[in-house]
Write a protein that holds these residues in place. Structure first.
Motif: not given
Length: 273
Positions: A212-213, A223-231, A218-221, A206-207
Motif C-alpha cells: 500500500e505504501e 493526476p487523479l492521485k491513485r493507481v488503477g483499480r479492478d473496476e 505511485v498514485g501521488d504522481d 509488482a516492483f
C-alpha cells in the motif's frame, strides 16, 4: 434500454490472453460477471486453471475455462488457436492482453530485449487476431459486432521510456495497429479498440505496487492521485464489449488517471509569479 441490455454479455464467448493476472484477470472477472463464457490463456496453464476455478466460484451467470497458451512464437499462436477451437465453436470477444516487458538503463539495454518483447506484444497479438478472424467474422453482425480489445499502455501514448524502451515502443505499435485493424475490419462487423492503461497492480508492476505504501507513492504522481483499480478495467470492458459500445471502433481508451494529458509546466508560470 435497460442496463443489462447495454452491458450484459449473456451467451457471449470471450478469449482473454494473459488472463491469470493483472489487467487480464480484472477483465476476465468482469466478463464472467456479465454472463460470458471466458477462455483464459497464458503461458502458465495451471495459473489460468486456478483463476478459472476462482471465477466459477463467484456464482456469476458466466463461467471461465483456463488453459495454457503462448503468443510468443508462431507455433505457440497456432497451438492456442487450436486450443480455442477445441473448446468453443464461436468467439465473440478477443482481448489481446498478454504482454511482457524488459527494463534496463540507457547504455545497457540489450539487443535481445527487442526481439522478445516485440514478438509477444505485437507480432503475437497480430497473428492471433488474424488466425481467429474466421470465428470473429462468423459471430459479428451489423447490430452486434464481434469485439477485439487490445491492451496498449499510456507509455505507448506519451514520451515515456522509464528504462522499458522496447515495451513502450511495442505499446505504441499496439495502439497504431489497433487503429489500422479497426479500419480494415469494420466491414466484417468487428470492432477493434485499445486500452491505454496507466499504473495498475499486476505482476509486471509488482516492483512498484507490491504494498500500500508503494501504491500510494505511485498514485501521488498520477493526476487523479491513485493507481488503477479492478473496476476501472471492468467498466471499460463492459462498455466496449456490450451493446453500448457497438458503434465504437478505433478508439484508444486512456485508463491512466490523466497521465495521457500530462505535459510540461506553464512556460509563463515563473514570469507571472
Amino acid at each position: 434500454m435497460d442496463i443489462q441490455t447495454l452491458f450484459g454479455l449473456d451467451g457471449k464467448v470471450a478469449l482473454v490472453t494473459g488472463g491469470a493476472t493483472g489487467i487480464g484477470r480484472m477483465a476476465a472477472e468482469s466478463l464472467v460477471r456479465a454472463g460470458a463464457t471466458v477462455l483464459l490463456a497464458s503461458r502458465k496453464g495451471e495459473a489460468c486453471e486456478a483463476v478459472a476455478a476462482e471465477l466459477n466460484a463467484l456464482g456469476a451467470s458466466g463461467k471461465a475455462i483456463g488453459f495454457a497458451g503462448d503468443v510468443g512464437t508462431e507455433e505457440g499462436v497456432d497451438a492456442l488457436v487450436a486450443a480455442v477451437k477445441d473448446r468453443t465453436e464461436t468467439l465473440d470477444i478477443l482481448m489481446n492482453n498478454a504482454g511482457i516487458t524488459w527494463g534496463a538503463p540507457m547504455g545497457q539495454f540489450p539487443f535481445k530485449a527487442w526481439d522478445k518483447v516485440m514478438n509477444v506484444n505485437v507480432a503475437g497479438l497480430f497473428d492471433l487476431t488474424q488466425k481467429l478472424l474466421p470465428m470473429l467474422k462468423a459471430s459479428g453482425t451489423v447490430d452486434d459486432p464481434a469485439r477485439v480489445v487490445n491492451v496498449g499502455s499510456v507509455m505507448g501514448e506519451r514520451e515515456m521510456g522509464d528504462g522499458a524502451y522496447s515495451y513502450s515502443a511495442s505499446k505504441a505499435a499496439v495502439i497504431h495497429l489497433s487503429k489500422i485493424l479497426a479500419k480494415e475490419l469494420a466491414g466484417d462487423a468487428i470492432t477493434v479498440n485499445a486500452l491505454a492503461p496507466g499504473p495498475f497492480v499486476s505482476r509486471m508492476t509488482a516492483f512498484a505496487t507490491h504494498d500500500e505504501e508503494m501504491r500510494s507513492k505511485v498514485g501521488d504522481d498520477v493526476p487523479l492521485k491513485r493507481v488503477g483499480r479492478d473496476e476501472d478495467i471492468a467498466g471499460c470492458m463492459l462498455f466496449l464489449c456490450g451493446r453500448g459500445g457497438a458503434y465504437i471502433t478505433g478508439a484508444v481508451v486512456p485508463v491512466s488517471g490523466g497521465i495521457n494529458v500530462m505535459s510540461g509546466p506553464n512556460i509563463f508560470e515563473q514570469a507571472l509569479h
